[in-house]
Motif scaffolding. Structure first.
Motif, mmCIF file in Angstrom:
data_model
loop_
_atom_site.group_PDB
_atom_site.id
_atom_site.type_symbol
_atom_site.label_atom_id
_atom_site.label_comp_id
_atom_site.label_asym_id
_atom_site.label_seq_id
_atom_site.Cartn_x
_atom_site.Cartn_y
_atom_site.Cartn_z
ATOM 1 N N ARG A 35 -27.200 7.234 58.984
ATOM 2 C CA ARG A 35 -25.948 7.149 58.407
ATOM 3 C C ARG A 35 -24.962 8.430 59.009
ATOM 4 N N PRO A 36 -24.489 8.025 60.013
ATOM 5 C CA PRO A 36 -23.888 9.154 61.073
ATOM 6 C C PRO A 36 -22.672 9.529 60.473
ATOM 7 N N GLY A 37 -22.395 10.896 60.288
ATOM 8 C CA GLY A 37 -21.124 11.363 59.643
ATOM 9 C C GLY A 37 -21.090 11.430 58.134
ATOM 10 N N ALA A 38 -22.493 11.172 57.365
ATOM 11 C CA ALA A 38 -22.787 11.476 56.154
ATOM 12 C C ALA A 38 -23.275 12.938 56.072
ATOM 13 N N THR A 39 -22.803 13.672 54.981
ATOM 14 C CA THR A 39 -23.500 14.925 54.581
ATOM 15 C C THR A 39 -24.786 14.674 53.971
ATOM 16 N N ILE A 40 -25.843 15.394 54.431
ATOM 17 C CA ILE A 40 -27.417 14.983 53.977
ATOM 18 C C ILE A 40 -27.775 16.444 53.319
#
Length: 250
Positions: A60-65
């Motif tokens: 999920r590129p761009g998501a804050t993990i």
């Protein structure tokens, strides 16, 4: 093995190569593949050494993990892998977050752990989810299998399918998928666990370091992951539930 959860720290080092770890992460990704989420950060409860959290960030590129774990050693290991992650120390039942915050909450072998009230934990997970958000849950299946393996890994109890789905619904979550995993090798796993439970065979942690066992587990679970991208499994020793917090009706 006298202390519950004694083996858990060994999993951090094994994350990259252990057949169970790699295979179950593949199954988890298969269940999340194509799932639409509202904008917002993603949270893994009980992130351990951070392997799944980091893979989730890639998927999920761009998501804050955000990865949360009770154990400082787990978070230190995760930090050593990547300083980019948001690694947070906290207790599942005393979470350092307030209100609907996350688009996705992942809890893999967490709500079935020793000392966790599953109903309370599921209610807290729902409270963390944004409307339209999802949670991926995994618990150990079949109460009659409980034995030395579970004690070693800190599992407080194993759940029946209907029992756990009822808990999920009672918490205000709507199941979207319910499936078992660790199905292909389940006859051998069940036989081993029952023999250990009955005291016929002793429990040996060395089994989890055996190369042939790891390779076989990895192959079987990756094959199951491919299957889970399209359909469910009707039996296995682990139970997955993918559930939603429904959008608010105005």
């Amino acid at each position: 093995m006298s202390d519950a959860g004694t083996l858990l720290p060994t999993l951090y080092e094994a994350d990259a190569v252990g057949g169970w770890n790699v295979g179950m992460r593949a199954a988890s990704h298969a269940l999340l593949d194509g799932v639409t989420l509202p904008p917002g950060p993603l949270l893994e409860l009980g992130c351990g050494g951070g392997a799944f959290s980091l893979e989730l960030g890639t998927a999920r590129p761009g998501a804050t993990i955000v990865g949360l774990d009770l154990r400082a050693a787990a978070l230190a290991f995760a930090q050593s892998r990547s300083a980019a992650g948001a690694w947070v120390q906290g207790d599942l039942l005393r979470l350092p977050f307030a209100g609907p915050t996350f688009a996705l909450v992942v809890a893999l072998d967490v709500v079935d752990q020793v000392g966790i009230d599953a109903a309370e934990a599921l209610a807290m997970i729902r409270a963390l989810l944004l409307p339209g958000g999802a949670t991926l849950l995994r618990v150990s299946a079949h109460a009659w299998l409980y034995g030395p393996h579970d004690v070693a890994f800190g599992t407080g109890r194993r759940y029946g399918r209907n029992e756990f789905v009822t808990l999920v619904r009672t918490a205000g979550l709507t199941p979207a998928r319910v499936t078992y995993a660790n199905s292909l090798l389940s006859p051998a796993v069940v036989a081993l666990r029952l023999l250990q439970r009955w005291g016929v065979l002793g429990f040996s942690p060395d089994l989890y370091d055996e190369g042939g066992v790891n390779r076989l587990l990895g192959m079987a679970l990756r094959a199951e992951a491919s299957w889970l991208r399209r359909r469910n499994l009707s039996w296995g020793t682990s139970l997955f539930v993918l559930a939603r917090r429904e959008m608010e009706r105005g």
